[in-house]
Design a protein around this motif. Structure first.
Motif, PDB file in Angstrom:
ATOM      1  N   CYS A 166       1.294  -4.542   3.131  1.00  0.00           N
ATOM      2  CA  CYS A 166       0.139  -4.569   3.633  1.00  0.00           C
ATOM      3  C   CYS A 166      -0.150  -5.560   4.891  1.00  0.00           C
ATOM      4  O   CYS A 166       0.519  -6.435   4.875  1.00  0.00           O
ATOM      5  CB  CYS A 166      -0.997  -5.100   2.538  1.00  0.00           C
ATOM      6  N   ASP A 179      -6.076  -5.257   4.258  1.00  0.00           N
ATOM      7  CA  ASP A 179      -5.884  -3.978   3.617  1.00  0.00           C
ATOM      8  C   ASP A 179      -6.187  -4.033   2.130  1.00  0.00           C
ATOM      9  O   ASP A 179      -5.995  -4.980   1.338  1.00  0.00           O
ATOM     10  CB  ASP A 179      -4.393  -3.578   3.618  1.00  0.00           C
ATOM     11  N   ASN A 180      -6.597  -2.915   1.692  1.00  0.00           N
ATOM     12  CA  ASN A 180      -6.788  -2.800   0.106  1.00  0.00           C
ATOM     13  C   ASN A 180      -5.077  -2.489  -0.063  1.00  0.00           C
ATOM     14  O   ASN A 180      -4.372  -1.990   0.257  1.00  0.00           O
ATOM     15  CB  ASN A 180      -7.567  -1.526  -0.020  1.00  0.00           C
ATOM     16  N   PHE A 181      -5.131  -3.059  -1.279  1.00  0.00           N
ATOM     17  CA  PHE A 181      -3.746  -3.141  -1.910  1.00  0.00           C
ATOM     18  C   PHE A 181      -3.576  -2.241  -3.060  1.00  0.00           C
ATOM     19  O   PHE A 181      -4.298  -2.109  -3.950  1.00  0.00           O
ATOM     20  CB  PHE A 181      -3.030  -4.522  -2.087  1.00  0.00           C
ATOM     21  N   ALA A 182      -2.406  -1.519  -3.099  1.00  0.00           N
ATOM     22  CA  ALA A 182      -2.141  -0.624  -4.300  1.00  0.00           C
ATOM     23  C   ALA A 182      -1.374  -1.380  -5.477  1.00  0.00           C
ATOM     24  O   ALA A 182      -1.363  -1.200  -6.628  1.00  0.00           O
ATOM     25  CB  ALA A 182      -0.952   0.534  -3.936  1.00  0.00           C
ATOM     26  N   LYS A 198       0.754  -1.196  -0.079  1.00  0.00           N
ATOM     27  CA  LYS A 198      -0.068   0.017   0.006  1.00  0.00           C
ATOM     28  C   LYS A 198       0.943   1.034  -0.011  1.00  0.00           C
ATOM     29  O   LYS A 198       2.089   1.040   0.541  1.00  0.00           O
ATOM     30  CB  LYS A 198      -0.978  -0.044   1.163  1.00  0.00           C
ATOM     31  N   VAL A 214       6.194   2.807  -0.578  1.00  0.00           N
ATOM     32  CA  VAL A 214       5.148   1.896  -0.296  1.00  0.00           C
ATOM     33  C   VAL A 214       5.613   1.177   1.108  1.00  0.00           C
ATOM     34  O   VAL A 214       6.645   0.768   1.375  1.00  0.00           O
ATOM     35  CB  VAL A 214       4.863   0.891  -1.457  1.00  0.00           C
ATOM     36  N   SER A 239       2.251   4.204   1.474  1.00  0.00           N
ATOM     37  CA  SER A 239       2.315   4.368   3.123  1.00  0.00           C
ATOM     38  C   SER A 239       2.687   6.089   3.161  1.00  0.00           C
ATOM     39  O   SER A 239       2.609   6.526   4.410  1.00  0.00           O
ATOM     40  CB  SER A 239       3.335   3.646   3.877  1.00  0.00           C
TER      41      SER A 239
END
Length: 105
Positions: free
Chosen positions: A30, A34-37, A20, A27, A22
């Motif tokens: 996660c 968590d939703n992930f990028a 993610k 980054v 941060s």
């Protein structure tokens, strides 16, 4: 249609984990749910190479997602799990024997 970006990496970010954003241009790994990028495909010299779009196959935990659109979130060990909220992804392949899922980010 694949996209890979480079970010500075926070402590704990390593190859093979979902990440993610941060901080600015940074980054972090996660936590569960968590939703992930994206998915970290490599690290070197304080940077993380992150796949943010395209097809990926990873393990899943819990109940197998169904093919079609499904909400997924990060889970431990670079895996995903079904989620009640968050972003939907196009699931192309589910192998319940190997507990893997293929989807488009």
């Amino acid at each position: 249609g694949e996209q890979v970006l480079s970010f500075e990496k926070a402590s704990g970010t390593e190859k093979g984990v979902f990440v993610k954003v941060s901080a600015n241009n940074t980054v972090a790994a996660c936590a569960a749910a968590d939703n992930f990028a994206g998915y970290c495909i490599d690290t070197a010299d304080g940077f993380a190479v992150v796949k943010t779009h395209g097809y990926i196959e990873v393990g899943y935990t819990g109940t197998a997602p169904a093919v079609g659109f499904a909400k997924l979130a990060a889970d431990a060990g670079g895996k995903v799990k079904k989620a009640d909220t968050g972003r939907e992804y196009l699931v192309i392949k589910v192998d319940s024997t190997a507990a893997t899922v293929g989807f488009i980010m």
